[in-house]
Design a protein around this motif. Structure first.
Motif, short mmCIF file in Angstrom:
data_model
loop_
_atom_site.label_atom_id
_atom_site.label_comp_id
_atom_site.label_asym_id
_atom_site.label_seq_id
_atom_site.Cartn_x
_atom_site.Cartn_y
_atom_site.Cartn_z
N GLY A 18 0.83 -1.20 0.00
CA GLY A 18 0.00 0.00 0.00
C GLY A 18 0.87 1.26 0.00
N ASP A 97 -8.47 -4.29 0.94
CA ASP A 97 -7.55 -3.16 1.11
C ASP A 97 -7.58 -2.25 -0.11
N ASP A 99 -5.20 -0.87 -1.68
CA ASP A 99 -4.21 -1.22 -2.70
C ASP A 99 -4.65 -2.41 -3.55
N HIS A 100 -5.69 -3.11 -3.14
CA HIS A 100 -6.14 -4.29 -3.89
C HIS A 100 -7.48 -4.09 -4.58
N HIS A 278 4.26 -7.40 -2.56
CA HIS A 278 3.66 -6.49 -1.56
C HIS A 278 4.76 -5.95 -0.63
MN MN Z 1 -1.73 -3.89 1.27
#
Ligand code: MN
Ligand code: MLT
Ligand code: ZN
Length: 312
Positions: A18, A97, A99-100, A278
């Motif tokens: 992230g 999340d 970022d996903h 990640h």
């Molecule tokens: Mn993440």
């Protein structure tokens, strides 16, 4: 002999945690190298992979905020033929999340695909009406239960399983208010790992993991490749870098190094390729030649980069 044999493919579209690397507001020691264009580091987008059995139809696992630039930089994912269509047939989410999932908002151009996630993750998306741009009747929302096996795209079999983790950052305040506590290593629908069968190969994708259980070790043993949570080198890395107080544990991420780290926990298993994905922008393994990079490589781990193709 045919001139070209279609074979299963796995491409790392993004390899950062992230925030990406460098993170827009960060001059931690590692981000500073990237902003200063030090050749020992390369920028990275947030973690997502693309998989295909035939190179024609593709599935994404996770959909990073940078999905548009990721697609632009990977020719296999470009639209083909004429007018509007995409080789991307489905997207599977490992958690909710930002970022996903944020990249889903950019896949809104009336393009049919299947969106697969656990019921718990679908429920989180349903609660954010911005995701309604993925219109009913265009994007099929498929609920997949823990333990289920299903075809992610033709010829790619996926099995999903819970791994220790926590709910998304933006849900924490409500959970703490409601329950008075926040569990960072819960096994349930909020954080999953994915086992992929691509041709003969068995590949595990686990971008977030708070701890390695005996069941997880058993599942990873014998895999052809494991793409695993490489968020932090050490648990107190953010504080050490002077950019925060949160530990890896608090964020639901086990570290790479140390007696309780993933390198130690997975040592001795029979795994074809061990690859960290990640990777947080504070993590010194991002620096070519750093002592941490050398130590990870010595322990048999590769550090993923954007665009890396894993040959199966
Ligand atoms: Mn993440
Ligand atoms: C995480 O993996 O812990 C999250 O991506 C954190 C975040 O949303 O910034
Ligand atoms: Zn940074």
């Amino acid at each position: 002999m045919p001139t070209s044999v279609s074979r299963p493919r796995l491409i790392v579209l993004g390899s950062a945690a992230g925030g990406g690397f460098p993170q827009w507001n960060c001059r931690c020691p590692v981000c500073a190298l990237a902003w200063d264009r030090d050749p020992r580091v390369r920028s990275r987008t947030q973690t997502s992979i693309a998989v295909s059995a035939d190179g024609e139809r593709w599935a994404l696992v996770n959909c990073a905020p940078e999905i548009l630039s990721q697609i632009r930089s990977v020719p296999a994912l470009h639209p083909r033929g004429s007018r509007r269509q995409s080789p991307v047939a489905s997207v599977l989410l490992t958690n909710a999340d930002i970022d996903h999932v944020a990249g889903l908002l950019s896949l809104r151009e009336a393009q049919p695909f299947s969106l697969l996630a656990t019921p718990g993750v679908h429920q989180v998306l349903r609660a954010s009406s911005a995701f309604d741009v993925l219109a009913e009747g265009v994007v099929e929302r498929r609920l997949v239960e823990l333990g289920a096996s299903f075809d992610l795209v033709e010829g790619v079999r996926a099995t999903i399983f819970p791994v220790p983790g926590k709910i998304a950052l933006y849900l924490e305040a409500r959970e703490e208010a409601d329950t008075g506590t926040l569990v960072t290593d819960r096994q349930g629908e909020q954080t999953i790992g994915v086992e992929l069968r691509l041709g003969e190969a068995r590949v595990l994708f686990i971008p977030g993991c708070a701890a390695i259980t005996d069941a997880l070790r058993a599942r990873l043993d014998g895999a052809d490749a494991v793409l695993f949570d490489g968020t932090l080198w050490r648990d107190d890395e953010m504080a050490l870098a002077g950019v925060g107080t949160k530990t890896g544990r608090r964020m639901g991420h086990m570290s790479m190094s140390g007696a309780e780290g993933s390198m130690a926990a997975l040592a001795g298993l029979d795994i074809g390729r061990r690859i960290y994905v990640h990777i947080n922008n504070t993590n010194p393994v991002l620096i070519d030649g750093s002592s941490e990079r050398v130590a990870a490589n010595r322990a048999g781990w590769e550090i993923a980069e954007d665009g890396m193709e894993i040959l199966l």
